[in-house]
Write a protein that holds these residues in place. Structure first.
Motif, short mmCIF file in Angstrom:
data_model
loop_
_atom_site.label_atom_id
_atom_site.label_comp_id
_atom_site.label_asym_id
_atom_site.label_seq_id
_atom_site.Cartn_x
_atom_site.Cartn_y
_atom_site.Cartn_z
N PHE A 97 0.84 -1.20 0.00
CA PHE A 97 0.00 0.00 0.00
C PHE A 97 0.87 1.25 0.00
O PHE A 97 0.64 2.18 -0.78
CB PHE A 97 -0.94 -0.01 1.21
N MET A 98 1.87 1.28 0.86
CA MET A 98 2.76 2.44 0.92
C MET A 98 3.53 2.60 -0.39
O MET A 98 3.65 3.71 -0.92
CB MET A 98 3.74 2.31 2.09
N ARG A 99 4.05 1.50 -0.93
CA ARG A 99 4.88 1.53 -2.13
C ARG A 99 4.08 1.83 -3.39
O ARG A 99 4.54 2.54 -4.28
CB ARG A 99 5.61 0.18 -2.27
N LEU A 100 2.89 1.29 -3.48
CA LEU A 100 2.14 1.37 -4.73
C LEU A 100 1.06 2.46 -4.75
O LEU A 100 0.61 2.86 -5.82
CB LEU A 100 1.49 0.02 -5.04
N ILE A 101 0.64 2.93 -3.58
CA ILE A 101 -0.43 3.94 -3.53
C ILE A 101 0.06 5.24 -2.89
O ILE A 101 0.00 6.30 -3.52
CB ILE A 101 -1.66 3.41 -2.75
N VAL A 102 0.54 5.18 -1.67
CA VAL A 102 0.89 6.40 -0.93
C VAL A 102 2.05 7.15 -1.60
O VAL A 102 1.95 8.35 -1.88
CB VAL A 102 1.22 6.08 0.55
N TYR A 103 3.15 6.46 -1.86
CA TYR A 103 4.32 7.11 -2.45
C TYR A 103 4.00 7.73 -3.81
O TYR A 103 4.28 8.92 -4.03
CB TYR A 103 5.47 6.10 -2.54
N PRO A 104 3.37 7.01 -4.76
CA PRO A 104 3.05 7.66 -6.03
C PRO A 104 2.04 8.81 -5.89
O PRO A 104 2.13 9.80 -6.60
CB PRO A 104 2.44 6.53 -6.88
N PHE A 105 1.10 8.68 -4.94
CA PHE A 105 0.13 9.75 -4.74
C PHE A 105 0.83 11.02 -4.24
O PHE A 105 0.48 12.13 -4.67
CB PHE A 105 -0.96 9.31 -3.75
N ILE A 106 1.80 10.86 -3.38
CA ILE A 106 2.58 12.03 -2.91
C ILE A 106 3.31 12.67 -4.09
O ILE A 106 3.35 13.90 -4.21
CB ILE A 106 3.55 11.62 -1.79
#
Length: 172
Positions: free
Chosen positions: A88-97
């Protein structure tokens, strides 16, 4: 990758400068830079051989990961709870930031090609975990099964997350 990632995988605190510069990967990069700058043309047989070997890197990585996962219980792959958070952090949160940074800093207006450049950046940011870490874990015998689970789960989840990140980028 060959120094910092190895030190993280092996829990090493110090870097050996001699090992860094005598690493076969660093030597190959230096030879490549020299060949590029000198415009020296390698014989066709050598170029073809390097091209064929280079084309096998991806499939060989998948074979190694497949062998590691083949030895694991299928239930264990999906029951590893920490994997979901990391994905979730690698595939959603980081790219969203990254999307937010591009949109709210005005970087999208810096060049006429900025939108294409940033789209490529978003795709790279939302890509699955690299198989290289699985290979490091296998090479140094540091939990290769867990690294394989991370790789496979991130590949599976990226089927949904990459188009989602592109859609979010286009909405902004």
């Amino acid at each position: 990758l060959w120094t910092h990632a190895k030190s993280l995988v092996c829990n090493e605190r110090q870097y050996d400068i001699k090992k860094i510069f005598l690493n076969v990967n660093v030597i190959a990069i230096m030879i490549g830079i020299i060949l590029f700058l000198s415009q020296f043309q390698l014989p066709g047989l050598v170029v073809t051989t390097f091209d064929k070997v280079g084309s096998m890197i991806g499939p060989l990585a998948m074979i190694v990961i497949g062998m590691l996962i083949g030895e694991m219980n299928f239930k264990d792959i999906f029951s590893e709870k920490r994997t979901y958070l990391i994905c979730f952090m690698r595939l959603i949160v980081y790219p969203f930031i990254i999307v937010l940074v591009f949109q709210f800093t005005g970087l999208s207006t810096i060049s006429s090609d900025a939108n294409q450049i940033f789209l490529i950046t978003i795709l790279a940011a939302s890509a699955p975990a690299a198989a290289t870490i699985t290979q490091f874990a296998q090479l140094y015998n540091k939990h290769p099964g867990y690294a394989s689970i991370m790789n496979v789960m991130s590949v599976i989840f990226s089927i949904v997350s990459m188009p989602l990140m592109v859609m979010i980028y286009q909405l902004f």
